[in-house]
Design an enzyme around this catalytic site. Structure first.
Site, mmCIF file in Angstrom:
data_model
loop_
_atom_site.group_PDB
_atom_site.id
_atom_site.type_symbol
_atom_site.label_atom_id
_atom_site.label_comp_id
_atom_site.label_asym_id
_atom_site.label_seq_id
_atom_site.Cartn_x
_atom_site.Cartn_y
_atom_site.Cartn_z
ATOM 1 N N GLY A 51 -38.446 42.301 -62.347
ATOM 2 C CA GLY A 51 -39.684 42.459 -63.092
ATOM 3 C C GLY A 51 -40.407 41.138 -63.213
ATOM 4 N N GLN A 74 -46.121 35.192 -66.639
ATOM 5 C CA GLN A 74 -45.102 34.422 -65.936
ATOM 6 C C GLN A 74 -45.642 33.740 -64.687
ATOM 7 O OE1 GLN A 74 -42.005 37.732 -66.161
ATOM 8 N NE2 GLN A 74 -40.782 35.863 -66.053
ATOM 9 N N CYS A 130 -33.866 35.580 -66.611
ATOM 10 C CA CYS A 130 -35.326 35.590 -66.551
ATOM 11 C C CYS A 130 -35.792 34.589 -65.498
ATOM 12 C CB CYS A 130 -35.897 35.214 -67.917
ATOM 13 S SG CYS A 130 -37.688 35.181 -67.973
ATOM 14 N N LEU A 131 -36.760 34.998 -64.698
ATOM 15 C CA LEU A 131 -37.304 34.116 -63.669
ATOM 16 C C LEU A 131 -37.950 32.868 -64.275
ATOM 17 C CD1 LEU A 131 -38.843 36.772 -61.241
ATOM 18 C CD2 LEU A 131 -36.721 35.479 -60.949
ATOM 19 N N HIS A 134 -38.141 43.870 -71.458
ATOM 20 C CA HIS A 134 -38.177 42.441 -71.140
ATOM 21 C C HIS A 134 -39.594 42.016 -70.759
ATOM 22 C CE1 HIS A 134 -36.223 38.704 -69.494
ATOM 23 N NE2 HIS A 134 -37.374 38.667 -68.832
ATOM 24 N N GLU A 135 -40.238 42.789 -69.880
ATOM 25 C CA GLU A 135 -41.611 42.448 -69.462
ATOM 26 C C GLU A 135 -42.597 42.640 -70.607
ATOM 27 O OE1 GLU A 135 -41.661 40.663 -66.914
ATOM 28 O OE2 GLU A 135 -39.656 41.284 -66.318
ATOM 29 N N HIS A 156 -42.594 39.606 -72.655
ATOM 30 C CA HIS A 156 -43.430 38.541 -72.086
ATOM 31 C C HIS A 156 -44.895 38.738 -72.445
ATOM 32 C CE1 HIS A 156 -40.766 35.976 -69.867
ATOM 33 N NE2 HIS A 156 -40.198 37.000 -69.255
#
Length: 170
Positions: free
Chosen positions: A46, A51, A88-89, A130-131, A134
């Site tokens: 995701g 991000q 997480c990226l 999670h997204e 963000h």
């Protein structure tokens, strides 16, 4: 190839609530395509627009069941709780146990501007939340307990120092 880059902790855009889109245009469709490309290249499941430095409530997700593109998502229902490890990226090499709802229902616009509703459980529910975090300006660092923050303190400090150095060069 997209020119967008993944923003890493502690970039300020990761800590602010993203702006609503309201109406999907070709600009948003192009951003969603670029985000998907970056997500796949980074081997993530995701990615939210913040991000990649874009202040818009948009996200892409693919847990291996096909790409989902979301604009202005809202979680309208939650059920059950469970804790699982997440990465997480935007916080590379950090994994932390995060308590989330087991099931969620999300309402969003798709890339054509159509209103959609998605009921999810398991990994998809976790990725959606999670997204959504963000989009709301919340990272896994915010979700860490005190013990996890202590355990990851050096790595998070290193990310912050790298961020400062990159800012000096830019």
């Amino acid at each position: 190839m997209s020119e967008l880059k993944i923003q890493r902790f502690p970039e300020p855009i990761l800590r602010k609530k993203a702006a609503a889109v309201g109406h999907v245009t070709q600009v948003e469709r192009s951003i969603l395509d670029d985000m998907a490309e970056i997500m796949y290249l980074s081997q993530g499941v995701g990615l939210a627009a913040v991000q990649v430095g874009i202040d818009k409530q948009m996200a892409v997700i693919d847990i291996g069941q096909g790409l989902i593109k979301m604009v202005d998502p809202v979680i309208i229902n939650r059920g059950g709780l469970e804790t699982q490890d997440e990465g997480c990226l935007s916080c590379p090499n950090v994994t932390v146990g995060v308590k989330r709802s087991r099931q969620v229902t999300v309402r969003f616009m798709n890339e054509n501007g159509d209103l959609m509703e998605l009921k999810a459980s398991g990994l998809l529910a976790r990725a959606l939340q999670h997204e959504y975090d963000h989009i709301e300006g919340v990272t896994i660092v915010n979700r860490m307990g005190q013990v996890a923050k202590i355990a990851h303190r050096r790595h998070l400090k290193k990310l912050a120092e790298q961020d400062k150095e990159a800012g000096k060069k830019g």
